[in-house]
Write an enzyme that holds these catalytic residues in place. Structure first.
Site, mmCIF file in Angstrom:
data_model
loop_
_atom_site.group_PDB
_atom_site.id
_atom_site.type_symbol
_atom_site.label_atom_id
_atom_site.label_comp_id
_atom_site.label_asym_id
_atom_site.label_seq_id
_atom_site.Cartn_x
_atom_site.Cartn_y
_atom_site.Cartn_z
ATOM 1 N N GLY A 191 40.945 50.409 35.435
ATOM 2 C CA GLY A 191 40.037 49.301 35.128
ATOM 3 C C GLY A 191 39.393 48.675 36.347
ATOM 4 C CD GLU B 270 36.874 52.001 41.963
ATOM 5 O OE1 GLU B 270 36.413 52.242 43.066
ATOM 6 O OE2 GLU B 270 38.071 52.226 41.666
ATOM 7 C CB ILE C 203 42.748 48.256 40.274
ATOM 8 C CG1 ILE C 203 43.538 47.365 39.312
ATOM 9 C CG2 ILE C 203 43.425 48.312 41.636
ATOM 10 C CD1 ILE C 203 44.948 47.881 39.024
ATOM 11 C CE LYS D 292 43.733 55.227 33.061
ATOM 12 N NZ LYS D 292 44.493 54.180 32.357
ATOM 13 C CB VAL E 268 41.403 55.584 38.110
ATOM 14 C CG1 VAL E 268 42.882 55.457 38.454
ATOM 15 C CG2 VAL E 268 41.039 57.055 37.935
HETATM 16 N N1 HSE Z 1 44.782 52.709 27.379
HETATM 17 C C1 HSE Z 1 44.759 52.495 28.786
HETATM 18 C C2 HSE Z 1 45.901 51.583 29.190
HETATM 19 C C3 HSE Z 1 43.491 51.892 29.294
HETATM 20 O O1 HSE Z 1 46.657 51.125 28.356
HETATM 21 O O2 HSE Z 1 46.039 51.320 30.362
HETATM 22 C C4 HSE Z 1 42.384 52.875 29.388
HETATM 23 O O3 HSE Z 1 42.693 53.914 30.266
#
Ligand code: HSE
Length: 429
Positions: free
Chosen positions: A135, A130, A137, A206, A133
């Site tokens: 964080g 989970e 959410i 993602k 993708v």
């Molecule tokens: N670097 C990513 C972002 C977070 O700025 O959303 C990690 O996937």
């Protein structure tokens, strides 16, 4: 409640890993009650053992991640080191030695998801991710489980917080890309090398994961069309505003043509200010899912950061531990639909094209003819002239990307077209 604890090996103790360890300690009683057995941190693999890690027993720290996953008494391996190797080998070894795996590794899942799922299945273990993708959410579980009875047609979202912060800054202040990037770096949103974010690699990984799950097919990073956002200018934002739009870096996965294939892409796009994604500000993420029975769903929240990402990891850890206790496994890979991924040429959308042209009789007709010859229907044209030169902004109706590319190629050959200043897709209408 079972008293013998489930043992967890943590691979990586950076921003996310240290939060996972902290929450495992501070919420130990709640986690035990929810799982039905205590969970114990049995080892923490790190690169720099001398670093002081508050709240972590130094006796658990090791630099030998392989030996840790091979111990044989580990129930769950939590992989938060990222990158392809050694993460891939460590996960494979974990399955071979009887552990289930919770991972936050989008790059690895987007590249080798099928092989990892196969290894999990072969050994009768779980692979949950989970946190890979967006964080905190919840997206993977809703797509894999809550929507398992529905037919998803489209996943459209902002899945990179760094680029959303930069674009939001450009929109709200009129700043150029570099100025907004500098601010993102100073505030810690952008990494010293921001390539993975600003060139869309992070979002593309993602998108591959989301598309695979949403459409029950195999989608790899290489299948995702990718354009970064480094070429977006302050002038593009001015044009967007004139159209009642803003610009976002979008990940879009959808069924193509008659539904016999899918497309997956990441690129900057104009979206109307009335679209819910237009109001996703700062470093937040949001994903729109459209499916037959549910209609439109929107998932919104912090897409990065130690604590939000740890929340997703911990949710997976609880689920995997429950499965261990009941002797079950959760859903594995679902790729039965095996839909092929079509190229970008088959994507159908609207376009905003900005041209520098000579301001003389017949130029507009010439330009319009090129669009017509390629079967691209024009919606609106705006022209602003000065000193014999003009800027021409054409917005099209829906057309295939292949037709639009052909149109632009022909436009570039016209003597009266001095240059194609920008091409931007228009989404969310
Ligand atoms: N670097 C990513 C972002 C977070 O700025 O959303 C990690 O996937």
């Amino acid at each position: 409640m079972r008293t013998r604890p489930l043992k967890v090996a943590l691979l990586g103790c950076g921003v996310v890993g240290s939060e996972v360890a902290r929450i495992m300690t501070t919420h130990a009683d709640d986690l035990a009650a929810r799982i039905g057995a205590p969970v114990e941190l049995a080892g923490v693999a790190v690169r720099r053992p001398s670093k002081v890690r508050e709240g972590i027993d130094p006796g658990l720290v090791t630099t030998d991640a392989t030996a840790l996953v091979k111990r044989g008494d580990i129930d769950v391996v939590v992989e938060v080191i990222g990158g392809i190797e050694p993460a891939r080998s460590l996960i494979a070894t974990a399955f071979e030695h009887g552990a289930s795996v919770v991972s936050a590794n989008k790059a690895l899942l987007a590249q080798d998801g099928a092989a990892l799922h196969a290894a999990a299945e072969e050994h009768g273990r779980d692979l949950y991710y989970e946190a890979a993708v967006a964080g905190a959410i919840p997206l993977i579980r809703p797509l894999r489980e809550s929507l398992a009875g529905d037919k998803v047609n489209r996943v459209l979202g902002i899945v990179n917080g760094t680029t959303n912060f930069i674009l939001d800054k450009m929109d709200s202040t009129g700043a150029g890309y570099q100025e907004a990037l500098d601010e993102a770096t100073a505030l810690g949103y952008a990494e010293a090398d921001p390539t993975a974010d600003v060139e869309g690699f992070d979002a593309a990984a993602k998108a591959a994961i989301l598309a695979g799950i949403a459409f029950h097919s195999r989608v790899r990073l290489d299948d995702v069309y990718r354009e970064g956002m480094t070429e977006v200018t302050a002038a593009d934002f001015r044009s967007a505003k004139e159209m009642g739009c803003t610009i976002k870096l979008l990940a879009i996965c959808e069924r193509a043509g008659d539904g016999g294939s899918i497309t997956a892409r990441v690129h900057p796009a104009m979206i109307p200010l009335t679209h819910p994604l237009a109001s996703v500000r700062g470093a937040y993420n949001a994903v729109f899912v459209e499916s037959d029975a549910s209609g439109q769903l929107m998932f919104y929240g912090p897409g990065a950061g130690g604590s939000p990402t740890a929340s997703a990891v911990l949710g997976d850890l609880v689920a995997v531990c429950r499965n261990r206790l009941s002797g079950a496994t959760g859903p594995g890979e679902s790729a039965y639909a095996a839909l092929p991924v079509s190229g970008m040429g088959e994507v159908v959308t609207r376009y905003h094209i900005s041209l520098d042209v000579a301001d003389k009789p017949g130029v507009l007709a010439q330009v319009a003819t090129v669009f017509a010859e390629h079967g691209v229907s024009i919606d609106t044209v705006r022209q602003q002239g000065k000193d014999g030169e003009a800027s021409l902004v054409v917005v099209t109706h829906r057309a295939s990307d292949a037709s639009l590319s052909g149109t632009v190629e022909s436009l570039r050959k016209l003597d009266t077209v001095r240059g194609v200043a920008s091409i931007m897709r228009v989404e969310g209408e």
